[in-house]
Design an enzyme around this catalytic site. Structure first.
Site, PDB file in Angstrom:
ATOM      1  N   ARG A   1       0.823  -1.222   0.000  1.00 21.90           N
ATOM      2  CA  ARG A   1       0.000   0.000   0.000  1.00 21.90           C
ATOM      3  C   ARG A   1       0.853   1.266   0.000  1.00 21.90           C
ATOM      4  O   ARG A   1       0.556   2.238   0.694  1.00 21.90           O
ATOM      5  CB  ARG A   1      -0.923   0.044   1.217  1.00 21.90           C
TER       6      ARG A   1
ATOM      7  N   ARG B   1      -1.943   5.432   0.481  1.00 20.10           N
ATOM      8  CA  ARG B   1      -2.343   5.637   1.865  1.00 20.10           C
ATOM      9  C   ARG B   1      -1.652   6.830   2.527  1.00 20.10           C
ATOM     10  O   ARG B   1      -2.293   7.606   3.213  1.00 20.10           O
ATOM     11  CB  ARG B   1      -2.079   4.378   2.730  1.00 20.10           C
TER      12      ARG B   1
ATOM     13  N   ARG C   1      -6.348  12.536  -4.762  1.00 17.98           N
ATOM     14  CA  ARG C   1      -7.659  12.021  -4.332  1.00 17.98           C
ATOM     15  C   ARG C   1      -8.684  13.134  -4.094  1.00 17.98           C
ATOM     16  O   ARG C   1      -9.876  12.888  -4.113  1.00 17.98           O
ATOM     17  CB  ARG C   1      -7.511  11.155  -3.075  1.00 17.98           C
TER      18      ARG C   1
ATOM     19  N   ASP D   1      -6.603  -3.001  -7.621  1.00 17.56           N
ATOM     20  CA  ASP D   1      -7.150  -3.605  -6.406  1.00 17.56           C
ATOM     21  C   ASP D   1      -7.419  -5.084  -6.634  1.00 17.56           C
ATOM     22  O   ASP D   1      -7.657  -5.510  -7.773  1.00 17.56           O
ATOM     23  CB  ASP D   1      -8.450  -2.902  -6.006  1.00 17.56           C
TER      24      ASP D   1
ATOM     25  N   TYR E   1     -14.482 -11.362   0.420  1.00 21.11           N
ATOM     26  CA  TYR E   1     -15.180 -10.129   0.026  1.00 21.11           C
ATOM     27  C   TYR E   1     -16.419 -10.445  -0.820  1.00 21.11           C
ATOM     28  O   TYR E   1     -17.441  -9.781  -0.707  1.00 21.11           O
ATOM     29  CB  TYR E   1     -14.240  -9.186  -0.728  1.00 21.11           C
TER      30      TYR E   1
END
Ligand code: 1CP
Length: 344
Positions: free
Chosen positions: A24, A28, A37, A73, A148
Site C-alpha cells: 500500500r 495511503r 484524491r 485492487d 469479500y
C-alpha cells in the site's frame, strides 16, 4: 535488461543492501496521492491508464523505494466475474453479496476482457517509468477474494459467511474458488505478458481459518496461480497473513519469496521457512505512528539479519495504514539505504 537491486535479490544474486518497498505504498500515506484524491475518486484513478500509471510511480519519486506496485485492487477479479462493485468512502462494496443468494454460482460469469484496461495501465507505466524500475503485479489469493465476494463489503473482518462455507458447503466453496483461480491465472499470465518483474499473491485473511484447513482447501488453488507465474520465469511472492506456524509447510514449488507478517520475528521465520524460499517483511506498520527514536531503535533488529541473509526484501508485515506520517515512511527507506549492511 532490469538489473535493479529488487530483481537481483529475487534472482538470488548478491547485493550490497536489501531492496525496500511497502505494501500500500501509493494509496495511503503519500501527500501527493492524497492531493490527487481531492480531485479524483479511487475508481477514476485506477481506471485511467495515465492517472493509474502516475499514482503507481509516485512512491518511486517521493519515497525512493526500489519497486513500484501496480495501482489497482484485488477486487477487480470479482468484478470481472460479474459482481457489480463500487468503491465508497468507507471502502469497497458489492451491490449483491453472495451470502444473500440461494444460488451464488448463478451470477458468476467470467469476462476476462473486463480486465483489459489494467494491461493498458501496465503499458503506460512502462512508457513513463524511470529506467531500472521494477513493476510488481498482483492479485488477491482465492480465499481472501472469496471473503469479500461472500460478505459484500470489507467492514466486517470476521468474514463468517466465507469461513463457514468451507465447512458447510465444500462443493460450492470449490466451485467459487475454482472460478476465482481460473480468472486469476489468466490475469497473472496477461500481466506477465505486459512485462511485470514479479507477481505478488495477497492472502490477507489466511489467519481466519485453521492452517490445516488452509492447506487442504485453499493452498491447491494458490499453487495453480503461483505455478503459472513461476513457469514463465517470473518470481512469485506469497503473502499468507496470519498463517502462523503454517509457514513451515510452504515449499519452493509454492513460491519464490514468502512475505512474513509481524506476529513472528524475521529471525524465527528464517528458521521455520524452507531455506530455498526468500523472505519479505516484516515491520509492524503501526510502529510508524511512533516517534523517530522508537522507529530507529526497532529497525536495529534487522541489522544483523540483513548482514547474514541476502534473500530478503525489506517491507512491512502488512500494508500502510492511513495516518502514518509520510516522513516516517521516508525515514525507513533512508535507514535501509544508508545502513552499512556489512555484506562482503
Ligand atoms: O499502493 C497501493 O495502494 C497499491 C495498490 C493496491 C493493492 C495492492 C490497492 C489500492 N489495493 C491493493 C490490494 C488489496 N485491496 C488488498 C490486499 C492487500 C491488503 O490487505 O492491503 C485488499 C484486502 C484490498 C481490498 C480493499 N480495497 C480494501 C480493504 C477493505 C477492508 O476493509 O477489508 C480497501 C479499503 C480498498 C480500497 C483501496 N484499494 C487501494 C487503495 C489505495 C484503496 C483506498 C482507496 C482510497 O484512496 O480511498
Amino acid at each position: 535488461m532490469d538489473n535493479s537491486i529488487f530483481v537481483k535479490t529475487l534472482k538470488g544474486e548478491d547485493t550490497e543492501r536489501p531492496p525496500v518497498w511497502f505494501m500500500r505504498q501509493a494509496g495511503r500515506v503519500l501527500p501527493s496521492y492524497l492531493k490527487m484524491r481531492e480531485q479524483y475518486s479511487f475508481s477514476e484513478l485506477m481506471k485511467s491508464p495515465e492517472l493509474a500509471a502516475k499514482v503507481t510511480l509516485l512512491p518511486i519519486y517521493d519515497l525512493e523505494v526500489d519497486a513500484a506496485i501496480l495501482f489497482s485492487d484485488i477486487l477487480v477479479i470479482p468484478e470481472a466475474l460479474g459482481m457489480e462493485l463500487t468503491f465508497t468512502d468507507s471502502g469497497p462494496r458489492f451491490t449483491t453479496a453472495l451470502k444473500d443468494l440461494s444460488d451464488p454460482m448463478s451470477i458468476i460469469k467470467a469476462d476476462a476482457t473486463k480486465l483489459n484496461y489494467i494491461y493498458d495501465v501496465i503499458d503506460e507505466i512502462h512508457k513513463t517509468k524511470p529506467a531500472n524500475t521494477p513493476l510488481i503485479g498482483f492479485c488477491g489469493a482465492p480465499f481472501t477474494t472469496l471473503c469479500y465476494m461472500m460478505q459484500g463489503l470489507g467492514t466486517n473482518h470476521t468474514f463468517q459467511d466465507a469461513v463457514t462455507l468451507l465447512y458447510k458447503d465444500k462443493v460450492l466453496a470449490h466451485k467459487l474458488l475454482n472460478a476465482i483461480t481460473e480468472l486469476s491465472v489468466e490475469y497473472a499470465t496477461q500481466q506477465i505478458k505486459h512485462g511485470i518483474a514479479a507477481f505478488q499473491i495477497f492472502e490477507t485473511h489466511a489467519g481466519l481459518i485453521p492452517s490445516d484447513l488452509y492447506f487442504e482447501m485453499i493452498m491447491p488453488y494458490v499453487r495453480k496461480i503461483s505455478a503459472a507465474v513461476m513457469a514463465t520465469g517470473t518470481p512469485a511472492i506469497f503473502l499468507p497473513k496470519g498463517l502462523g506456524y503454517g509457514i513451515v509447510n510452504i515449499t519452493p514449488e509454492d513460491t519464490d519469496f514468502l512475505s512474513i507478517d509481524w506476529q513472528i520475528s524475521i529471525d524465527d521465520a528464517r528458521v521455520l521457512v524452507h531455506h530455498d524460499i526468500g523472505l519479505q517483511g516484516n515491520l509492524d506498520p503501526r510502529l510508524l505512528l511512533a516517534d523517530k527514536e522508537t522507529i530507529l531503535s526497532q529497525l536495529e533488529k534487522y541489522r544483523f539479519f540483513g548482514s547474514e541473509y541476502q534473500n530478503w526484501i525489506f517491507n512491512l508485515g502488512h500494508g500502510f495504514i492511513p495516518g502514518i506520517p509520510y516522513e516516517n515512511a521516508k525515514l525507513v527507506v533512508d535507514w535501509v539505504k544508508q545502513t552499512d549492511w556489512q555484506r562482503s
